[in-house]
Design a protein around this motif. Structure first.
Motif, PDB file in Angstrom:
ATOM      1  N   ALA A 123       0.865  -1.265  -0.011  1.00 46.35           N
ATOM      2  CA  ALA A 123       0.003  -0.042   0.052  1.00 46.35           C
ATOM      3  C   ALA A 123       0.921   1.411   0.009  1.00 46.35           C
ATOM      4  CB  ALA A 123      -0.905   0.068   1.359  1.00 46.35           C
ATOM      5  N   GLU A 124       1.804   1.129   0.706  1.00 50.23           N
ATOM      6  CA  GLU A 124       2.792   2.340   0.935  1.00 50.23           C
ATOM      7  C   GLU A 124       3.154   3.047  -0.379  1.00 50.23           C
ATOM      8  OE1 GLU A 124       5.640   1.806   4.096  1.00 50.23           O
ATOM      9  OE2 GLU A 124       3.962   1.659   5.528  1.00 50.23           O
ATOM     10  N   PRO A 125       4.016   2.018  -1.179  1.00 49.40           N
ATOM     11  CA  PRO A 125       4.382   2.606  -2.511  1.00 49.40           C
ATOM     12  C   PRO A 125       3.350   2.974  -3.551  1.00 49.40           C
ATOM     13  CG  PRO A 125       5.359   0.299  -2.148  1.00 49.40           C
ATOM     14  CD  PRO A 125       4.580   0.584  -1.121  1.00 49.40           C
ATOM     15  N   GLU A 126       2.171   2.311  -3.431  1.00 48.99           N
ATOM     16  CA  GLU A 126       1.073   2.972  -4.157  1.00 48.99           C
ATOM     17  C   GLU A 126       0.629   4.110  -3.847  1.00 48.99           C
ATOM     18  OE1 GLU A 126      -0.659   1.299  -6.768  1.00 48.99           O
ATOM     19  OE2 GLU A 126       0.547  -0.212  -6.690  1.00 48.99           O
ATOM     20  N   LEU A 127       0.536   4.439  -2.628  1.00 51.07           N
ATOM     21  CA  LEU A 127       0.433   6.122  -2.085  1.00 51.07           C
ATOM     22  C   LEU A 127       1.454   6.973  -2.553  1.00 51.07           C
ATOM     23  CD1 LEU A 127      -1.316   5.164   1.386  1.00 51.07           C
ATOM     24  CD2 LEU A 127      -2.538   6.090  -0.476  1.00 51.07           C
ATOM     25  N   ALA A 128       2.529   6.583  -2.415  1.00 54.53           N
ATOM     26  CA  ALA A 128       3.784   7.582  -2.702  1.00 54.53           C
ATOM     27  C   ALA A 128       3.639   7.829  -4.167  1.00 54.53           C
ATOM     28  CB  ALA A 128       5.015   6.810  -2.421  1.00 54.53           C
ATOM     29  N   GLU A 129       3.212   6.767  -4.915  1.00 55.84           N
ATOM     30  CA  GLU A 129       3.104   7.042  -6.486  1.00 55.84           C
ATOM     31  C   GLU A 129       2.021   8.078  -6.820  1.00 55.84           C
ATOM     32  OE1 GLU A 129       2.812   3.621  -8.966  1.00 55.84           O
ATOM     33  OE2 GLU A 129       4.918   2.772  -8.027  1.00 55.84           O
ATOM     34  N   ALA A 130       1.165   7.632  -6.064  1.00 52.96           N
ATOM     35  CA  ALA A 130      -0.235   8.635  -6.043  1.00 52.96           C
ATOM     36  C   ALA A 130       0.237  10.074  -5.880  1.00 52.96           C
ATOM     37  CB  ALA A 130      -1.511   8.211  -5.345  1.00 52.96           C
ATOM     38  N   GLU A 131       0.773  10.424  -4.777  1.00 52.80           N
ATOM     39  CA  GLU A 131       1.319  11.415  -4.282  1.00 52.80           C
ATOM     40  C   GLU A 131       2.146  12.158  -5.419  1.00 52.80           C
ATOM     41  OE1 GLU A 131       3.891  13.438  -0.857  1.00 52.80           O
ATOM     42  OE2 GLU A 131       2.478  11.843   0.034  1.00 52.80           O
ATOM     43  N   ILE A 132       3.026  11.436  -6.158  1.00 50.97           N
ATOM     44  CA  ILE A 132       3.854  11.881  -7.403  1.00 50.97           C
ATOM     45  C   ILE A 132       2.830  12.527  -8.370  1.00 50.97           C
ATOM     46  CG2 ILE A 132       5.730  11.347  -8.931  1.00 50.97           C
ATOM     47  CD1 ILE A 132       6.827   9.654  -6.498  1.00 50.97           C
ATOM     48  N   LEU A 133       2.229  11.441  -8.527  1.00 55.57           N
ATOM     49  CA  LEU A 133       1.129  12.083 -10.047  1.00 55.57           C
ATOM     50  C   LEU A 133       0.336  13.079  -9.597  1.00 55.57           C
ATOM     51  CD1 LEU A 133       0.300   8.392 -11.166  1.00 55.57           C
ATOM     52  CD2 LEU A 133       2.103   9.799 -11.930  1.00 55.57           C
ATOM     53  N   GLU A 134       0.011  13.328  -8.624  1.00 54.36           N
ATOM     54  CA  GLU A 134      -0.972  14.430  -7.996  1.00 54.36           C
ATOM     55  C   GLU A 134      -0.410  15.777  -8.373  1.00 54.36           C
ATOM     56  OE1 GLU A 134      -2.159  13.478  -3.811  1.00 54.36           O
ATOM     57  OE2 GLU A 134      -3.980  12.946  -4.543  1.00 54.36           O
ATOM     58  N   GLN A 135       0.930  16.060  -8.355  1.00 51.12           N
ATOM     59  CA  GLN A 135       1.500  17.118  -8.682  1.00 51.12           C
ATOM     60  C   GLN A 135       1.198  17.483 -10.138  1.00 51.12           C
ATOM     61  OE1 GLN A 135       5.936  16.861  -8.701  1.00 51.12           O
ATOM     62  NE2 GLN A 135       5.901  15.073  -9.808  1.00 51.12           N
ATOM     63  N   PHE A 136       0.677  16.978 -10.834  1.00 49.07           N
ATOM     64  CA  PHE A 136       0.291  17.278 -12.220  1.00 49.07           C
ATOM     65  C   PHE A 136      -1.251  17.634 -12.265  1.00 49.07           C
ATOM     66  CE2 PHE A 136       3.857  14.313 -12.669  1.00 49.07           C
ATOM     67  CZ  PHE A 136       4.643  15.061 -13.494  1.00 49.07           C
ATOM     68  N   LEU A 137      -1.908  17.543 -11.276  1.00 51.49           N
ATOM     69  CA  LEU A 137      -3.343  18.084 -11.093  1.00 51.49           C
ATOM     70  C   LEU A 137      -3.393  19.251 -10.728  1.00 51.49           C
ATOM     71  CD1 LEU A 137      -4.828  14.637  -9.628  1.00 51.49           C
ATOM     72  CD2 LEU A 137      -5.046  15.638 -12.038  1.00 51.49           C
ATOM     73  N   PRO A 138      -4.515  20.119 -10.882  1.00 51.96           N
ATOM     74  CA  PRO A 138      -4.579  21.442 -10.512  1.00 51.96           C
ATOM     75  C   PRO A 138      -4.947  21.330  -8.919  1.00 51.96           C
ATOM     76  CG  PRO A 138      -6.382  20.955 -11.781  1.00 51.96           C
ATOM     77  CD  PRO A 138      -5.427  19.831 -12.040  1.00 51.96           C
ATOM     78  N   GLU A 139      -4.916  22.269  -8.297  1.00 52.05           N
ATOM     79  CA  GLU A 139      -5.229  22.278  -6.867  1.00 52.05           C
ATOM     80  C   GLU A 139      -6.481  21.985  -6.680  1.00 52.05           C
ATOM     81  OE1 GLU A 139      -4.058  22.945  -2.681  1.00 52.05           O
ATOM     82  OE2 GLU A 139      -2.530  23.369  -4.634  1.00 52.05           O
ATOM     83  N   ALA A 140      -6.787  21.070  -5.535  1.00 48.84           N
ATOM     84  CA  ALA A 140      -7.958  20.295  -5.387  1.00 48.84           C
ATOM     85  C   ALA A 140      -8.936  21.294  -4.631  1.00 48.84           C
ATOM     86  CB  ALA A 140      -7.886  19.129  -4.484  1.00 48.84           C
ATOM     87  N   LEU A 141     -10.228  21.664  -5.067  1.00 47.58           N
ATOM     88  CA  LEU A 141     -10.925  22.403  -4.287  1.00 47.58           C
ATOM     89  C   LEU A 141     -11.467  21.966  -3.014  1.00 47.58           C
ATOM     90  CD1 LEU A 141     -13.401  23.543  -7.132  1.00 47.58           C
ATOM     91  CD2 LEU A 141     -11.589  24.731  -6.263  1.00 47.58           C
ATOM     92  N   SER A 142     -11.620  22.695  -1.925  1.00 45.36           N
ATOM     93  CA  SER A 142     -12.378  22.243  -0.574  1.00 45.36           C
ATOM     94  C   SER A 142     -13.880  21.870  -0.877  1.00 45.36           C
ATOM     95  CB  SER A 142     -12.221  23.287   0.496  1.00 45.36           C
ATOM     96  OG  SER A 142     -13.245  24.507  -0.004  1.00 45.36           O
TER      97      SER A 142
END
Length: 149
Positions: free
Chosen positions: A77-96
């Motif tokens: 699970a930890e590597p999957e979450l780490a990869e997701a975090e890396i990929l999230e940098q290409f997404l715009p800022e998430a809205l609240s």
């Protein structure tokens, strides 16, 4: 700079710094882009299509991490979450949730939605308007809440 060019640049940086987790995530994303490019009618993806691909890759990793965690496999699970975090940098800022709620309320008012029978209309407009800055589950939950009141 397009997301695809940015990914190529980040891959070079990951190779130089020997960051295997980042490299794995970026290679998978680049592969998804290449596949989509070959399927695209004119060979080029729009910015919106690129964002959808990134969102899909992030969602896949988060879903996998949840499944692994439920099975007690934190080592997977930890590597999957780490990869997701890396990929999230290409997404715009998430809205609240409050910001998403304001958009949903505006959409409901604009189309005159009355109850759950109009959920499809509201979801379609909200998904289009909030693409890349909110996930579908959150949008859906807020729309259901607003339409059921």
């Amino acid at each position: 700079m397009s997301i695809q060019k940015e990914i190529t640049q980040k891959m070079k940086e990951a190779m130089k710094s020997k960051d295997t987790v980042a490299l794995t995530a970026l290679r998978a994303l680049k592969s998804a882009f290449m596949l989509a490019n070959t399927e695209a009618r004119d060979g080029e993806l729009t910015d919106q299509e690129e964002l959808k691909i990134v969102q899909k890759q992030v969602k896949q990793r988060k879903d996998s991490a949840v499944v692994f965690s439920e099975q007690g496999r934190t080592d997977l699970a930890e590597p999957e979450l780490a990869e997701a975090e890396i990929l999230e940098q290409f997404l715009p800022e998430a809205l609240s949730e409050e910001e998403i709620e304001k958009v949903v309320i505006d959409i409901i008012a604009n189309i005159g939605a009355e109850g759950m029978k109009d959920m499809g209309k509201v979801m379609g407009m909200a998904s289009k308007q909030l693409a890349g800055s909110a996930d579908g589950k959150t949008i859906s939950a807020i729309v259901k809440n607003k339409l059921s009141n």
